[in-house]
Design a protein around this motif. Structure first.
Motif, mmCIF file in Angstrom:
data_model
loop_
_atom_site.group_PDB
_atom_site.id
_atom_site.type_symbol
_atom_site.label_atom_id
_atom_site.label_comp_id
_atom_site.label_asym_id
_atom_site.label_seq_id
_atom_site.Cartn_x
_atom_site.Cartn_y
_atom_site.Cartn_z
ATOM 1 N N GLU A 514 10.424 42.142 6.663
ATOM 2 C CA GLU A 514 10.948 41.045 7.488
ATOM 3 C C GLU A 514 11.943 41.565 8.530
ATOM 4 O O GLU A 514 11.917 41.145 9.688
ATOM 5 C CB GLU A 514 11.625 40.011 6.580
ATOM 6 N N LYS A 515 12.821 42.467 8.102
ATOM 7 C CA LYS A 515 13.809 43.008 9.032
ATOM 8 C C LYS A 515 13.141 43.806 10.148
ATOM 9 O O LYS A 515 13.542 43.743 11.313
ATOM 10 C CB LYS A 515 14.784 43.893 8.258
ATOM 11 N N ARG A 516 12.067 44.568 9.806
ATOM 12 C CA ARG A 516 11.364 45.355 10.803
ATOM 13 C C ARG A 516 10.701 44.448 11.851
ATOM 14 O O ARG A 516 10.738 44.715 13.058
ATOM 15 C CB ARG A 516 10.321 46.237 10.114
ATOM 16 N N ASP A 517 10.073 43.299 11.392
ATOM 17 C CA ASP A 517 9.452 42.361 12.332
ATOM 18 C C ASP A 517 10.490 41.754 13.268
ATOM 19 O O ASP A 517 10.251 41.592 14.479
ATOM 20 C CB ASP A 517 8.739 41.256 11.557
ATOM 21 N N GLN A 518 11.654 41.415 12.714
ATOM 22 C CA GLN A 518 12.715 40.829 13.542
ATOM 23 C C GLN A 518 13.200 41.829 14.599
ATOM 24 O O GLN A 518 13.446 41.472 15.760
ATOM 25 C CB GLN A 518 13.888 40.405 12.643
ATOM 26 N N ILE A 519 13.331 43.099 14.214
ATOM 27 C CA ILE A 519 13.777 44.134 15.165
ATOM 28 C C ILE A 519 12.776 44.293 16.294
ATOM 29 O O ILE A 519 13.130 44.434 17.471
ATOM 30 C CB ILE A 519 13.996 45.459 14.420
ATOM 31 N N ILE A 520 11.434 44.255 15.962
ATOM 32 C CA ILE A 520 10.405 44.401 17.001
ATOM 33 C C ILE A 520 10.467 43.239 17.991
ATOM 34 O O ILE A 520 10.349 43.407 19.212
ATOM 35 C CB ILE A 520 9.014 44.498 16.336
#
Length: 641
Positions: A514-520
């Protein structure tokens, strides 16, 4: 009073002789013979008393050191180490000579010395507890215990009550003296008996160094360099290149506007769905088209700057529409006034530069005048130097005579060294034999102690090996489904612990995704914002480039049609004065070009005389070196092997 003074004088002589005695370089017999020669002024009884006391203090030094060392460690911690021989003499008299002298004679000797020191030492030494305990034990280690008790400890204990009365008399004297000291007046200080320093030798005067000629000012100081013109040419070329690059970048930025609307919309949707890597390549391609590469912070900073300028321009237009005046006329007038102020400042700077040059010329003239005065002083100093050289030569002759006398005295002082060497060797051989016997006995005792320790260690090792030979159960069965049984609320088995750890790892992986998707998503939004800012920056740069080009052309026209600067009257006056001072300086320099005078023949003769006397004085040094080498070899042979 005369007797007390004589007793104190005898004790002082004994202490002085003990301070001179060195057992390593001198035997006791030779020391006593030399002391007897120095004591010839005394009568027979006084000489016998002094020599017997000296011999006893040296012979029983180890016995007396036991008491004196303990005194310095306990009661005499604040006493001076230099007074150690005083306490050794009193301890010897009290131990070995008290019955022969008698209490009355002994008390006179004690009262003739310092009351505080004698009271402190006698109170410590004639303590019955100390005599019966540690003093007796320490002396018994050096001599036979029965001999120590009968000949030294028992007589001291018999004299202890009478000596205690003497100690009380010293205490009463101290108490009365302290009261008198309180009532007495202020003490008067005495001057220090300082040694008079030897007069310093007059140093040989150093030659006066010749002044180096100063270099003239180079002509390039007041001319503009060639590099300045070259830099201006390079600057104009670089500016033209930058303007061309800006025009190319502006034409490439609006290439999408010429496409069809459907195609542009399709490309826009495709770009929104593309990956972040593609958008990054697009941003980099747009940045490469610009003359300067920019990072994200620079793009945002420049975009904010142009946005602020645009808002200021809109505000100015609104103010004009409302009826406010245009400040351009005021700014033009302000610019002209600033130009005038700048011209005045430049004229002032030129005046200061010329004033500095004028002061430099005046300083050179003053320096030339000082050189003439120094030449006159140098002639006077040469005459004084010749007189000093003559005095120095006489002093060298006197020192050479003193050196010869010193060599003769040193040779006479070392004639009897062989006899002292033989006596010292015999004495040392006896000491070596005694020490060897003591070492053999100590080695035998140490070997017996080591054998006993090895036996004990061997028995202990056998016991440890017997304990280690017993069998031990090393295998232990573990059930992973059972708990530890410690009675805790959160207690669990190893299997349950592994399952919970697996669940925690899965939850952690989901949170990371989830954190990786938000960063992208945040990265894509930021890149789109940077693209918009780049478009705005390219438009503003193009407009600013055109405005700068117009201003540059106006400056060129003004510079071509500008008026010539008029020189100030002060500058002309300063230049005229500088030319006059320069002419005067050149005339003065022509007068100073005089060949140096040769040295006087008198000074040459003085130097030759000094050199001759110095060589004669140096001829004494080899003889002195031979004497010192002989003395060093003889002192080495006297040392123990």
């Amino acid at each position: 009073m005369v007797k007390m003074v004589s007793h104190g004088k005898h004790i002082t002589i004994i202490i002085q002789q003990l301070n001179k005695f060195n057992p390593e370089n001198q035997s006791m017999e030779d020391f006593l013979n030399e002391s007897a020669k120095m004591l010839q002024t005394l009568n027979v009884a006084e000489e016998k008393f002094v020599l017997d006391t000296l011999a006893g203090c040296i012979e029983y030094k180890s016995l007396l050191d036991v008491v004196v060392n303990a005194f310095f460690a306990r009661d005499g911690r604040y006493c001076l180490i230099s007074e150690r021989n005083l306490y050794i003499v009193i301890c010897y008299l009290a131990t070995f000579q008290l019955e022969e002298l008698g209490l009355q004679h002994f008390s006179r000797i004690v009262k003739s010395l310092d009351t505080v020191k004698m009271h402190k030492f006698l109170r410590f030494f004639f303590n019955a507890l100390y005599l019966n305990t540690w003093i007796k034990d320490e002396w018994s280690q050096l001599y036979d215990s029965l001999y120590v008790k009968e000949n030294w400890i028992d007589p001291l204990l018999r004299w202890q009550p009478k000596v205690q009365q003497l100690i009380e008399q010293l205490a009463d004297k101290l108490s009365s003296r302290t009261t008198n000291v309180k009532i007495s007046t202020v003490t008067q200080p005495k001057e220090f008996n300082l040694t008079v320093p030897k007069p310093r030798a007059i140093p040989v005067p150093l030659p006066i160094p010749a002044l180096e000629k100063s270099l003239p000012v180079p002509p390039s100081t007041y001319k503009p360099p060639r590099e300045k013109k070259q830099l201006e040419k390079i600057k104009t070329k670089n500016r033209q290149k930058a303007e061309d690059l800006l025009l190319k970048a502006n034409t490439n930025q609006f290439r999408c506007a010429a496409m069809k609307p459907e195609k542009a919309e399709f490309e826009q949707q495709d770009n929104m769905k593309s990956r972040p890597a593609f958008q990054a390549q697009k941003i980099q391609s747009r940045i490469d088209n610009l003359p300067i590469k920019l990072n994200a912070a620079a793009i945002l900073r420049e975009g904010a700057l142009y946005q602020r300028k645009m808002e200021q321009e809109l505000q100015r237009i609104e103010n004009l529409l409302r009826g406010t005046g245009d400040p351009s006329e005021f700014l033009e007038w302000q610019k002209q006034m600033r130009g005038k102020d700048l011209e005045e400042q430049l004229a002032e700077i030129e005046c200061r530069r010329l004033q500095g040059k004028l002061s430099h010329e005046e300083a050179v003239l003053a320096h030339q005048n000082v050189i003439q005065e120094n030449k006159k002083k140098a002639d006077l100093m040469r005459e004084e130097k010749a007189e000093l050289m003559h005095e120095y030569a006489e002093r060298c002759l006197q020192e050479r005579k003193e050196m010869r006398e010193l060599v003769e005295k040193v040779v006479e002082g070392h004639k009897n060294a062989k006899q002292a060497k033989l006596k010292l060797q015999k004495y040392k051989q006896q000491i070596v034999q005694e020490v060897c016997e003591e070492n053999r006995e100590l080695l035998r005792q140490a070997l017996e102690e080591e054998e006993e320790k090895l036996k004990k260690k061997y028995e202990l090792i056998q016991q440890i090996r017997a304990i280690e030979s017993l069998p031990i159960l090393k295998h232990k069965f573990v059930d992973l489904t059972e708990t530890g049984g410690h009675g805790l609320i959160c207690e669990m088995s190893i299997v349950e612990l592994r399952e919970r750890l697996a669940l925690l790892r899965e939850a952690q992986k989901a949170a990371e995704e989830e954190k990786r998707d938000q960063i992208i998503q945040d990265k894509q939004a930021k890149e789109q914002l940077l693209l918009d800012k780049l478009d705005q920056i390219s438009i503003f740069r193009a407009e600013l480039g055109r405005a700068a080009a117009l201003k540059q052309e106006e400056k060129k026209r003004k510079s071509q049609s500008g008026e010539r600067q008029m020189k100030d009257e002060r500058i002309l006056n300063l230049q005229r004065k500088i030319a006059e001072k320069a002419m005067e300086r050149k005339k003065q320099a022509g007068l100073l070009k005089i060949t140096p005078q040769k040295a006087n023949t008198a000074s040459r003769k003085v130097w030759a005389y000094i050199r001759k006397r110095a060589l004669q004085s140096f001829a004494v040094l080899p003889a002195l070196a031979r004497v010192l080498a002989y003395w060093r070899d003889s002192s080495k042979s006297l040392l123990p092997a």
